[in-house]
Motif scaffolding. Structure first.
Motif, PDB file in Angstrom:
ATOM      1  N   GLY A 128       4.246  13.621   7.422  1.00 29.60           N
ATOM      2  CA  GLY A 128       4.302  12.320   6.777  1.00 29.60           C
ATOM      3  C   GLY A 128       5.701  11.884   6.402  1.00 29.60           C
ATOM      4  N   HIS A 129       5.795  10.986   5.429  1.00 30.19           N
ATOM      5  CA  HIS A 129       7.074  10.416   5.000  1.00 30.19           C
ATOM      6  C   HIS A 129       7.944  11.461   4.321  1.00 30.19           C
ATOM      7  CE1 HIS A 129       9.966   7.560   3.411  1.00 30.19           C
ATOM      8  NE2 HIS A 129       9.713   7.983   2.169  1.00 30.19           N
ATOM      9  N   ASP A 170       1.419  12.050  10.836  1.00 30.90           N
ATOM     10  CA  ASP A 170       0.347  12.546   9.982  1.00 30.90           C
ATOM     11  C   ASP A 170       0.655  12.205   8.522  1.00 30.90           C
ATOM     12  OD1 ASP A 170      -1.964  13.792   9.220  1.00 30.90           O
ATOM     13  OD2 ASP A 170      -1.439  15.763  10.042  1.00 30.90           O
ATOM     14  N   TYR A 171      -0.163  12.698   7.610  1.00 26.01           N
ATOM     15  CA  TYR A 171       0.107  12.511   6.188  1.00 26.01           C
ATOM     16  C   TYR A 171      -0.496  13.677   5.413  1.00 26.01           C
ATOM     17  CZ  TYR A 171      -4.739  11.105   5.249  1.00 26.01           C
ATOM     18  OH  TYR A 171      -6.106  11.089   5.108  1.00 26.01           O
ATOM     19  N   ARG A 205       0.966   5.254   3.472  1.00 30.27           N
ATOM     20  CA  ARG A 205       2.264   4.652   3.790  1.00 30.27           C
ATOM     21  C   ARG A 205       2.600   3.475   2.886  1.00 30.27           C
ATOM     22  NH1 ARG A 205       0.873   5.225  10.254  1.00 30.27           N
ATOM     23  NH2 ARG A 205       1.341   7.470  10.373  1.00 30.27           N
ATOM     24  N   LEU A 206       1.607   2.670   2.539  1.00 30.58           N
ATOM     25  CA  LEU A 206       1.855   1.544   1.637  1.00 30.58           C
ATOM     26  C   LEU A 206       2.123   2.015   0.215  1.00 30.58           C
ATOM     27  CD1 LEU A 206      -0.858  -1.003   2.862  1.00 30.58           C
ATOM     28  CD2 LEU A 206       1.587  -0.976   3.402  1.00 30.58           C
ATOM     29  N   THR A 207       1.691   3.226  -0.098  1.00 30.29           N
ATOM     30  CA  THR A 207       1.938   3.795  -1.422  1.00 30.29           C
ATOM     31  C   THR A 207       3.293   4.494  -1.487  1.00 30.29           C
ATOM     32  OG1 THR A 207      -0.430   4.142  -1.809  1.00 30.29           O
ATOM     33  CG2 THR A 207       1.094   5.428  -3.160  1.00 30.29           C
ATOM     34  N   LYS A 208       3.603   5.291  -0.459  1.00 23.05           N
ATOM     35  CA  LYS A 208       4.803   6.130  -0.485  1.00 23.05           C
ATOM     36  C   LYS A 208       6.072   5.394  -0.070  1.00 23.05           C
ATOM     37  CE  LYS A 208       4.838   9.960  -1.214  1.00 23.05           C
ATOM     38  NZ  LYS A 208       5.010  10.714  -2.481  1.00 23.05           N
ATOM     39  N   VAL A 243       4.794  -1.140  10.333  1.00 23.91           N
ATOM     40  CA  VAL A 243       4.734  -0.104   9.293  1.00 23.91           C
ATOM     41  C   VAL A 243       5.507   1.125   9.748  1.00 23.91           C
ATOM     42  CG1 VAL A 243       3.204   1.404   7.964  1.00 23.91           C
ATOM     43  CG2 VAL A 243       2.490  -0.942   8.507  1.00 23.91           C
ATOM     44  N   GLY A 244       6.364   1.648   8.872  1.00 26.23           N
ATOM     45  CA  GLY A 244       7.170   2.815   9.213  1.00 26.23           C
ATOM     46  C   GLY A 244       7.222   3.837   8.097  1.00 26.23           C
ATOM     47  N   THR A 245       7.759   5.014   8.431  1.00 25.27           N
ATOM     48  CA  THR A 245       8.060   6.070   7.464  1.00 25.27           C
ATOM     49  C   THR A 245       9.411   6.654   7.858  1.00 25.27           C
ATOM     50  OG1 THR A 245       6.963   7.784   8.790  1.00 25.27           O
ATOM     51  CG2 THR A 245       5.613   6.642   7.140  1.00 25.27           C
TER      52      THR A 245
END
Length: 338
Positions: free
Chosen positions: A250-251, A234-235, A168-171, A219-221
């Motif tokens: 995921g995002h 999920d991711y 999440r911090l990457t995408k 933290v969100g997506t």
């Protein structure tokens, strides 16, 4: 989900849904109706999320919107905390008398502590000057996020994993937010917090060794669905080798629903309004940045009314099975009402 106080058993589900697709389709109309105005049963004194933070009161500042989804979700700004208290749930009626008495004693002590904390500000809990900074998280904050999450959630099943944080911090770092405080270790006077050891220097040239310590994060997506599903939480395991490939989990970059996955406040700073501050700042920025049309989250039964105070609407018991299930779907409309 959020870590604001000890977890309690959620109420029984009142409605069964056979599949995720059926449920998403089933709530489509309900979401469109529920997202207009305040949620049913919202406290009359509840504050509107979209209302700007005062820019004139001491210590307050509004947050400038990002221009595109690829820019920072929020710019650093000074902030202050608000007081907030939460109610606990007593599930002791079927237990032995001795256990019941112990639970009631602990509950009374916890309620007294929360009552006392509600009269305090963050500064009252710290041995150094509270100089907060609100900014988006980045991959360099990974270890601090993991440390804070582990401290905030006593139940490991409720925690966001390190792998999910990294994803999440990457995408989508623009959909994250953290409250940091500058700490000079020599002036901490024995005050300890798990994120102190993972903090980064404020300036490499400072002789006092000041570091920026994470105190709370959100933290969100994004998703194409209207609610938070297990897929959204999920991711994709191959995102590092296929960074731009389409995925059903995921995002989702073209999604118009922000899914809030982790709201964590360090236990030493709970009960003084830091969670409320973070939610209000995040909602304000989300509304002004036009990154999405709504925000969705799942929470335990005892936090439903907490989110209603911000203008969220309750939908249904959630079908999400994360952490054993027992969640509830909560949504907030970011689009302006006509």
């Amino acid at each position: 989900m959020s870590a604001l106080s000890p977890k309690h058993k959620g109420r029984e589900k009142t409605k069964e849904v056979k599949s995720n697709d059926d449920y998403v389709q089933q709530v489509d109309d309900k979401v469109k109706g529920a997202l207009v105005g305040k949620g049913d049963g919202e406290d009359e004194e509840g504050e509107e999320i979209g209302a700007p933070l005062s820019a004139t009161a001491p210590g307050h500042a509004s947050i400038s919107p990002a221009k595109t989804s690829h820019e920072s979700f929020v710019k650093p700004t000074a902030t202050v905390a608000y007081a907030v208290t939460e109610d606990a749930v007593d599930d002791s009626e079927d237990l032995d008398d001795d256990i019941v008495q112990v639970q009631k004693t602990m509950s009374d002590e916890r309620r007294l502590q929360q009552h006392n904390n509600s009269k305090l500000g963050v500064q009252d809990l710290l041995p150094f000057v509270f100089s907060p900074l609100v900014r988006p998280l980045s991959i360099s904050d990974l270890e601090s996020c993991v440390a804070l999450e582990n401290a905030a959630f006593s139940n490991p099943e409720y925690r966001c994993t390190r792998d999910k944080f990294e994803y999440r911090l990457t995408k989508c770092p623009e959909l994250t937010m953290g409250i940091f405080c500058t700490v000079v270790p020599a002036k901490a006077q024995g005050w300890e917090i798990e994120t102190l050891s993972t903090a980064h220097p404020v300036e490499t040239s400072r002789s006092d060794g000041a570091v920026s310590v994470l105190l709370a994060h959100l933290v969100g997506t994004r998703t194409r669905d209207l609610i938070v599903t297990d897929g959204a939480m999920d991711y994709p395991r191959d995102y590092k080798t296929i960074p731009s490939g389409p995925s059903s989990v995921g995002h989702q970059e073209i999604g118009r629903t922000i899914c809030l996955h982790s709201l964590a406040v360090h236990p030493k700073l709970q009960g003084v309004g830091m969670g409320k501050l973070l939610v209000k700042a995040y909602m304000q920025q989300a509304k002004s940045s036009d990154l999405a049309g709504r925000i969705a989250l799942i929470c335990q039964d005892y936090l439903v009314n907490y989110y209603k105070r911000f203008g969220f609407s309750y939908l249904n018991p959630s079908i999400a099975t994360f952490g054993g299930g027992g969640w509830h779907d909560i949504v907030f409309d970011l689009a302006p009402t006509q």
